[in-house]
Design a protein around this motif. Structure first.
Motif, short mmCIF file in Angstrom:
data_model
loop_
_atom_site.label_atom_id
_atom_site.label_comp_id
_atom_site.label_asym_id
_atom_site.label_seq_id
_atom_site.Cartn_x
_atom_site.Cartn_y
_atom_site.Cartn_z
N GLY A 31 1.10 5.33 -7.52
CA GLY A 31 -0.02 5.66 -8.10
C GLY A 31 0.21 4.80 -8.93
N SER A 49 -6.41 -1.98 0.28
CA SER A 49 -7.11 -0.79 -0.22
C SER A 49 -7.68 -0.75 1.81
CB SER A 49 -8.25 -1.11 -0.68
OG SER A 49 -7.98 -1.18 -2.58
N ARG A 63 1.28 -1.03 -0.33
CA ARG A 63 0.36 0.00 0.23
C ARG A 63 1.15 0.93 -0.09
NH1 ARG A 63 -5.17 2.29 -0.70
NH2 ARG A 63 -4.93 3.72 -0.52
N ILE A 73 -20.62 2.54 -2.09
CA ILE A 73 -20.08 3.54 -1.14
C ILE A 73 -21.17 4.11 -0.81
CG2 ILE A 73 -19.35 6.53 -2.16
CD1 ILE A 73 -18.11 4.76 -4.32
N MET A 133 -9.66 0.78 -6.66
CA MET A 133 -7.89 1.36 -7.28
C MET A 133 -7.61 0.24 -8.37
SD MET A 133 -5.75 -0.77 -4.29
CE MET A 133 -4.38 -0.95 -5.27
N ASP A 134 -6.85 1.51 -8.69
CA ASP A 134 -6.52 1.01 -10.59
C ASP A 134 -5.90 0.12 -10.24
OD1 ASP A 134 -6.74 1.14 -13.33
OD2 ASP A 134 -5.58 3.03 -13.14
N ASP A 155 0.85 4.05 -3.20
CA ASP A 155 0.63 5.71 -2.61
C ASP A 155 1.93 6.24 -3.03
OD1 ASP A 155 -1.65 4.51 -1.21
OD2 ASP A 155 -1.09 5.33 1.24
N ALA A 212 -14.95 3.28 -0.06
CA ALA A 212 -14.85 4.85 -0.35
C ALA A 212 -14.01 4.62 -1.49
CB ALA A 212 -14.24 5.58 0.89
N MET A 213 -14.40 5.66 -2.42
CA MET A 213 -13.76 6.06 -4.01
C MET A 213 -12.44 5.86 -3.63
SD MET A 213 -15.41 6.38 -6.58
CE MET A 213 -14.85 5.71 -7.78
N GLY A 214 -12.63 6.52 -2.77
CA GLY A 214 -10.06 6.28 -2.59
C GLY A 214 -9.75 4.77 -2.44
N GLN A 215 -11.36 4.14 -2.14
CA GLN A 215 -10.74 3.19 -1.85
C GLN A 215 -10.31 1.78 -2.97
OE1 GLN A 215 -12.61 2.44 2.32
NE2 GLN A 215 -10.81 1.57 2.96
#
Length: 338
Positions: A28, A124, A21, A167, A178-179, A25, A173-176
């Motif tokens: 990216g 995530s 993780r 969500i 991942m692409d 971060d 959460a939307m930020g969790q």
């Protein structure tokens, strides 16, 4: 036994997940995070590789003395092994690094597999309870929520309404979310020999097992060619064609065992590529490349200097023998003149 395994497995999985993780971060990008993780892991193993090679070279240097011990105690196996061990200990030729390296590599496969199979949980940081709720909402088997959420990730990526519901309910959460793509390849997908004909997304995935095998085979070939006794073994094989008894049955058996082991692992990895997420294949590819780099570094750092020193000593020995012969010849001629 299961409880003991979990005591080690769970913290290890969490540690690798948290570390991946951090790398995600930083970069990216999921693929770059896996690559960085692999480079760091294999980089930490380089000192073990150096120690193993140094020990092997010391054993090579002791080969003449070991042969003497074998001739001295041909029928006393225990005494022979004790003397050889004493020689190795006195000269610092004993090392368990060669055994540790493959054990560590095999041991690390499991936590890495857990991380790439359950990125929602380990990377995530989505709780297992929320993953179970999302899987139930998606109509998936939630009993595997803690170890495998690949199907859920794919469903969330394909169904925007499902993602929005999760969500809204606070499951994720939307930020969790991942692409998990890398160079146009979805690293959550598993390569397939048959599915690429009906789904073009599977076609680039076939490069994963191909590269896994290619890097693994190249690493094995380099490892064999960069051994200090490679040329000697090659010459021994050539002599065997002329004299079949030149190489002992024991040496033949050892060589066959090593050859089998060398080719078993690439086959296992190839089969595994078609049962695991592509991210696991990416780990093996970068691991193979790191293995090749390590072998080159160790060769020029230790093996090449050892070979050059060995040639220098052999040349000096030949010169000394020639000088001794010349001296004897001069003395002999002097006596004849008298």
């Amino acid at each position: 036994m299961g409880i003991i395994v979990q005591l080690f497995e769970n913290p290890l999985n969490e540690m690798f997940g948290n570390f991946t993780r951090i790398l995600f971060d930083f970069f990216g990008n999921y693929g770059l995070a896996v690559i960085a993780l692999t480079v760091i892991i294999r980089g930490l193993l380089i000192p073990f590789n150096i120690s193993s090679q140094r020990s092997m070279l010391k054993n090579q240097a002791l080969s003449a003395k070991i042969t003497e011990v074998q001739k001295k105690y041909p029928n006393d196996k225990q005494k022979r092994e004790e003397e050889i061990m004493r020689l190795q200990q006195e000269n610092g030729a004993m090392s368990i690094s060669g055994c540790i390296i493959p054990v560590i590599q095999i041991f690390l496969i499991w936590p890495i597999f857990r991380v790439v199979s359950a990125p929602l949980r380990h990377i995530s940081q989505v709780s297992v309870a929320n993953i179970e709720k999302m899987m139930d909402l998606a109509g998936l088997d939630s009993s595997k929520a803690a170890v495998d959420n690949i199907q859920l990730i794919q469903r969330l990526g394909q169904d925007s309404n499902l993602l929005q519901k999760c969500i809204d309910k606070g499951y994720i959460a939307m930020g969790q979310f991942m692409d998990l793509n890398f160079l146009g390849i979805d690293l959550t997908m598993t390569p397939s020999i048959t599915k690429w004909t009906s789904d073009p997304a599977y076609l680039p995935l076939l490069m994963i097992p191909i590269l896994v095998v290619a890097t693994s085979v190249l690493s094995i070939m380099l490892a064999n060619r960069m051994k200090p006794d490679y040329k000697a073994k090659k010459e021994a094989k050539a002599n065997q064609k002329v004299n079949p008894s030149a190489i002992s049955v024991q040496a033949d058996s050892t060589e066959r065992t090593a050859l089998i082991m060398n080719w078993v692992f690439p086959v296992i990895m190839l089969i595994s590529c078609f049962t695991m997420p592509a991210a696991m294949g990416l780990y093996w590819i970068i691991g193979g490349i790191m293995g090749i780099i390590t072998q080159v570094v160790v060769f020029f750092l230790l093996t090449r200097p050892y070979e050059n020193k060995k040639k220098e000593l052999e040349a000096q020995k030949e010169l000394a023998i020639e000088a001794l012969k010349t001296a004897k010849l001069v003395v002999s001629n002097g006596k004849k003149k008298k």
